[in-house]
Design an enzyme around this catalytic site. Structure first.
Site, PDB file in Angstrom:
ATOM      1  CG  ASP A 110      -2.001  -1.016   1.210  1.00 16.92           C
ATOM      2  OD1 ASP A 110      -2.238  -1.604   0.137  1.00 16.92           O
ATOM      3  OD2 ASP A 110      -2.604  -1.258   2.264  1.00 16.92           O
ATOM      4  CG  HIS A 156      -1.856  -7.055   0.151  1.00 14.41           C
ATOM      5  ND1 HIS A 156      -2.118  -6.324  -0.981  1.00 14.41           N
ATOM      6  CD2 HIS A 156      -2.516  -6.419   1.157  1.00 14.41           C
ATOM      7  CE1 HIS A 156      -2.902  -5.311  -0.687  1.00 14.41           C
ATOM      8  NE2 HIS A 156      -3.160  -5.340   0.613  1.00 14.41           N
ATOM      9  CG  ASP A 167      -7.270  -4.893  -2.022  1.00 14.68           C
ATOM     10  OD1 ASP A 167      -7.678  -5.960  -2.521  1.00 14.68           O
ATOM     11  OD2 ASP A 167      -7.783  -4.384  -1.016  1.00 14.68           O
ATOM     12  NE  ARG A 237     -12.417  -0.157  -0.888  1.00 16.39           N
ATOM     13  CZ  ARG A 237     -13.025   0.257   0.222  1.00 16.39           C
ATOM     14  NH1 ARG A 237     -14.115   0.995   0.148  1.00 16.39           N
ATOM     15  NH2 ARG A 237     -12.565  -0.081   1.409  1.00 16.39           N
ATOM     16  CB  ILE A 239     -13.338  -6.731  -8.847  1.00 17.17           C
ATOM     17  CG1 ILE A 239     -13.564  -8.078  -8.150  1.00 17.17           C
ATOM     18  CG2 ILE A 239     -13.298  -6.935 -10.366  1.00 17.17           C
ATOM     19  CD1 ILE A 239     -14.926  -8.707  -8.445  1.00 17.17           C
ATOM     20  CD1 TRP A 241      -8.877  -2.172  -4.031  1.00 21.88           C
ATOM     21  CD2 TRP A 241      -8.236  -0.210  -4.890  1.00 21.88           C
ATOM     22  NE1 TRP A 241      -9.038  -1.215  -3.061  1.00 21.88           N
ATOM     23  CE2 TRP A 241      -8.650  -0.004  -3.548  1.00 21.88           C
ATOM     24  CE3 TRP A 241      -7.795   0.887  -5.633  1.00 21.88           C
ATOM     25  CZ2 TRP A 241      -8.632   1.251  -2.942  1.00 21.88           C
ATOM     26  CZ3 TRP A 241      -7.777   2.135  -5.027  1.00 21.88           C
ATOM     27  CH2 TRP A 241      -8.189   2.303  -3.704  1.00 21.88           C
TER      28      TRP A 241
END
Length: 644
Positions: A110, A156, A167, A237, A239, A241
Site C-alpha cells: 500500500d 500484499h 488491491d 472494490r 475487483i 482496484w
C-alpha cells in the site's frame, strides 16, 4: 458522436472547464471539481480523517486522492490543484528524498501508491524536484525487495505472507510501470505484466468470470480454499482496484512491448463479466458483486466508481468495445443519483463507501459474505472519492471526444531537433515534444488533442508525401539555428513542395515561429510565403522578468472563428506577421498581425510568431490566471481538428 448524461449537468462550456473555482464550486461546475472542492476545503493542510482523530501519514488513500486531483489539474490548468499535490508531498519528503512516517521494513505494498504523485512532481520544472525522484527510488527499492510468491508475485504485505490480493495491483503496478518508463529497464515490464497474469490465473472464477479478493499460495489461511487458495467471495472494490490498475498501467507499457496485449486481453475478459452483475435498477454494483439483492447486500460507491472509471477509460483508449458505453453511462448516472448528496453549504458528498474490507489479520476477517456486510460505511471515504473524481473526469472527456475522432495531429521533430541530457544520463529529444512534461514541452497541448479524440504523432524526418500520409494536422515549431543544434535541418524547396501539396489535398498546417534571435526565419519564411505570410524581423512583447502584462495579447470578440471565448492571452517575445492573399489576419493587437490564417485548396494554414502553447504557459503554474492560454490551447486544438 453525441453523449447525453443527465442533460446539462455534464455538458459544460469551455469557459467553465478553463476557469474552475476550487473554493466556491457552484452547481454549474463539473462534478470532478465539486468533489475536489469538498475535499480541499475539509482537508486544507493535510489529507486525513480528522473527524475520526486520525493522524496524517504516508498511506495509499492519500495517493489515490492525489492521483484524482492530478487528473482534474490536467482538465483545468488551475494551479491550486498542483499546489495541493505538492504541499501534501512536501509534508513527508525531505531534501534527501527520505519519507517521513514511511517504513520500508513493513513491505506493505500500500505504501507504494503515493509514489505516483512523486513521479508527477519529479517531471515538472520545479526547484528542488530531484528530491521527488529520490523518494520514488526509495519506493522502487521496496518493490525490488518485496517478498514474493514462488513464481514471483508480490506479497500484499510482509505480515500477510504468501498472499496476493487484488488491491495490491493498483497499489504498486501503475507506479512501477511509470517509473520503468521514466528511469527503469524495459525488461521490468515483463514483471509488471506477470503480476496481472498471475493474479488473474489464481483469482479468476471460471463460472462468473469475476476475480476473488485474495489468493493464498500456502493454503494456510482459514479464509483460503484448501485446493485453490482462493478467498470465498467477490468484493467489488477489490475487483475495482484491479481493473483500475490495468487501465492505468497500460498508459506506460510501450505499444511495441510484445506482452502488452496480455493486459488488454485480461481487461477484455473481466469487464464484460463485471457488467453482467450491474444492478439493472440503479446502474450500480453491490458490495458483494454477484449477490444482487441478497439479504443485507447493498450498492456500494467505491466499487461502482472504480468500474465506471475503468469502463470509460478502457473505451476511450480503445481497449474495450463501444458497446459497453451504455453500461458506463448507466453506472455514472447511478452514482450521481444514489451516492451524491449536497449539504447546506453547497458542498457535495459521496455516501455509502465501505470503510474497509480485508482478509485475515486481528481481529480475523474470514472473507465470508457476512463479514463483507459487517464493515461500516463512511461519508467521503477517500477510497470512493478518488475513483469518483476519476470517473467524473473520464465522463467529462467523453462528452468532447467526438470532436477529433479519427484525426492524427503530428508535431515536427526534424526542423526543431534539440536534445538534452535525460533522467538516466542519455541524450533525449526535448522542446515542443508531446512527451516532454517540463516547461519546454507540448505535453499539455498533446493531452488536449488526445482528450478531444485525436491521435498524436511525431514526424521525425523531412516532410514527404509518405511521412505526411495519414496526418491531418502538421505542426512545425521554432526551426533550429546553429545556436540550438550544431547541424540544423533548414527548410528546403523539396520540403516546401511536399508540404504545399499536402495542404492542397486537405491538410492543416501550423507554423509557429519565435523571435528573431531564437528562430531560423530565412528558410522558414520561404515556406510561409507559399501561403501568403511572412514572419517580420521585428520583436514585440519583450517581457522583463515577471512583468506579465508586457506579454498581453487581446483577442476581440467576433471577427475570427478560432477563439470563440478566449479574450486575453500571454505571448512573449514574438515576431508579428505580414500577410497577403490567400492569407488574412486572424488576430491583431496594437497594429500588429499576431495570428494569420489561409485557406489553400482543401487545406488550411495557421501561423503565429511564437510557440506560446508549450507547458510553461498552459499549465497554470507560472502566469497569472487572467491569461487564458489553456482555454486558447483547447479552442485552437478544436479549430485545427474540426475542419472548415
Amino acid at each position: 458522436m453525441k453523449f447525453s448524461l443527465l442533460g446539462s449537468l455534464l455538458l459544460v462550456s469551455y469557459a467553465t472547464l478553463a476557469q474552475p473555482t476550487v473554493k466556491k464550486a457552484g452547481r454549474d461546475t463539473p462534478w470532478s471539481q465539486r468533489m475536489v472542492a469538498t475535499i480541499m476545503a475539509n482537508n486544507a493542510d493535510s489529507i486525513a480523517y480528522v473527524k475520526e482523530g486520525k493522524d496524517a501519514r504516508w498511506e495509499y488513500e492519500m495517493g489515490v486522492l492525489l492521483e484524482a486531483v492530478e487528473q482534474v489539474w490536467y482538465r483545468t490548468a488551475d494551479d491550486r490543484y498542483f499546489q495541493y499535490i505538492q504541499k501534501n508531498m512536501d509534508r513527508y519528503v525531505n531534501a534527501d528524498g527520505d519519507i517521513r512516517t514511511y517504513k520500508m521494513d513493513d513491505y506493505n505494498i500500500d505504501f507504494v501508491t503515493p509514489g505516483r504523485a512523486l513521479l508527477l512532481l519529479a517531471q515538472q520544472s520545479l526547484p528542488g524536484n530531484a528530491k521527488y525522484r529520490k523518494a520514488a527510488e526509495v519506493l522502487r527499492k521496496q518493490l525490488a525487495q518485496q517478498p514474493r510468491t514462488k513464481e514471483g508475485g508480490f506479497w500484499h504485505k510482509k505480515r500477510y505472507p504468501y498472499q496476493m490480493w487484488l488491491d495490491g495491483l493498483y497499489m504498486a503496478e501503475p507506479f512501477y510501470a511509470e517509473y520503468t518508463s521514466l528511469y527503469g529497464d524495459d525488461k521490468n515490464f515483463d514483471d509488471i505484466v506477470n503480476q496481472f497474469v498471475w493474479m488473474e490465473n489464481h483469482a479468476r472464477d471460471e463460472k462468473t468470470g469475476l476475480l476473488y479478493h485474495g489468493w493464498d499460495e500456502s493454503r494456510e489461511q482459514k479464509w483460503a480454499n484448501k485446493q485453490t487458495g482462493k478467498s470465498p467471495n467477490f468484493w467489488s472494490r477489490s475487483i475495482g482496484w484491479y481493473v483500475m490498475a490495468l487501465v492505468d498501467a497500460l498508459d506506460y507499457v510501450p505499444q511495441s512491448h510484445p506482452r502488452r496485449g496480455e493486459l488488454v486481453a485480461i481487461l477484455q475478459r473481466v469487464m464484460p463479466a463485471i457488467v453482467k452483475y450491474q444492478d439493472p435498477k440503479t446502474g450500480c454494483w453491490y458490495q458483494v458483486t454477484d449477490r444482487l439483492g441478497d439479504k443485507g447486500n447493498y450498492i456500494e460507491a467505491s466499487g461502482t466508481s472504480m468500474f465506471v472509471y475503468a469502463l470509460a477509460k478502457g473505451i476511450r483508449m480503445g481497449y474495450l468495445p463501444a458497446s459497453l458505453w451504455a453500461s458506463t453511462q448507466k453506472g455514472y448516472a447511478g452514482i450521481l443519483k444514489n451516492f451524491i448528496t449536497t449539504d447546506a453549504q453547497g458542498q457535495i458528498h459521496l455516501e455509502k463507501t465501505v470503510l474497509v474490507s480485508g482478509l485475515g489479520g486481528n481481529p480475523y476477517r474470514d472473507g465470508s459474505y457476512e463479514y463483507y456486510l459487517s464493515e461500516p460505511l463512511r461519508q467521503d471515504d477517500l477510497k470512493g472519492v478518488g475513483p469518483f473524481i476519476m470517473a467524473s473526469v473520464e465522463m467529462e472527456i467523453a462528452a468532447e471526444r467526438g470532436i477529433a475522432k479519427g484525426k492524427t495531429v503530428a508535431v515536427d521533430n526534424y526542423f526543431n531537433h534539440e536534445f538534452r541530457k535525460g533522467a538516466t544520463g542519455e541524450q533525449e529529444p526535448f522542446h515542443y515534444t508531446w512527451e516532454d512534461q517540463m516547461h519546454s514541452g507540448f505535453y499539455w497541448w498533446g493531452t488536449i488533442f488526445r482528450n478531444l479524440g485525436a491521435k498524436t504523432a511525431t514526424v521525425s524526418g523531412a516532410p514527404t508525401a509518405a511521412s505526411l500520409q495519414g496526418v491531418d494536422v502538421y505542426i512545425i515549431v521554432d526551426p533550429d539555428t546553429p545556436k540550438e543544434t550544431a547541424k540544423p535541418n533548414y527548410v528546403r524547396e523539396t520540403d516546401i513542395n511536399a508540404i504545399a501539396d499536402w495542404v492542397q489535398a486537405g491538410g492543416t498546417l501550423v507554423l509557429m515561429a519565435n523571435d528573431t534571435s531564437n528562430c531560423e526565419h530565412v528558410n522558414f519564411n520561404k515556406l510561409a510565403a507559399r501561403f501568403g505570410m511572412q514572419f517580420l524581423p521585428k520583436n514585440r512583447n519583450m517581457v522583463q522578468g515577471t512583468q506579465w502584462d508586457q506579454g498581453t495579447i487581446s483577442i476581440p470578440a467576433g471577427g475570427q472563428s478560432i477563439f470563440p471565448t478566449t479574450r486575453t492571452v500571454y505571448i512573449k517575445e514574438l515576431a508579428p506577421l505580414a500577410v497577403k492573399a490567400p492569407a488574412k489576419a486572424a488576430v491583431t493587437d496594437g497594429g500588429d498581425i499576431i495570428i494569420g490564417m489561409a485557406t489553400v485548396g482543401k487545406g488550411r494554414v495557421f501561423a503565429v510568431g511564437d510557440p506560446w502553447l508549450y507547458n510553461e504557459y498552459v499549465d497554470g503554474r507560472r502566469i497569472p490566471a487572467k491569461f487564458q492560454n489553456f482555454q486558447a490551447a483547447k479552442e485552437l486544438a478544436t479549430w485545427l481538428v474540426a475542419g472548415k
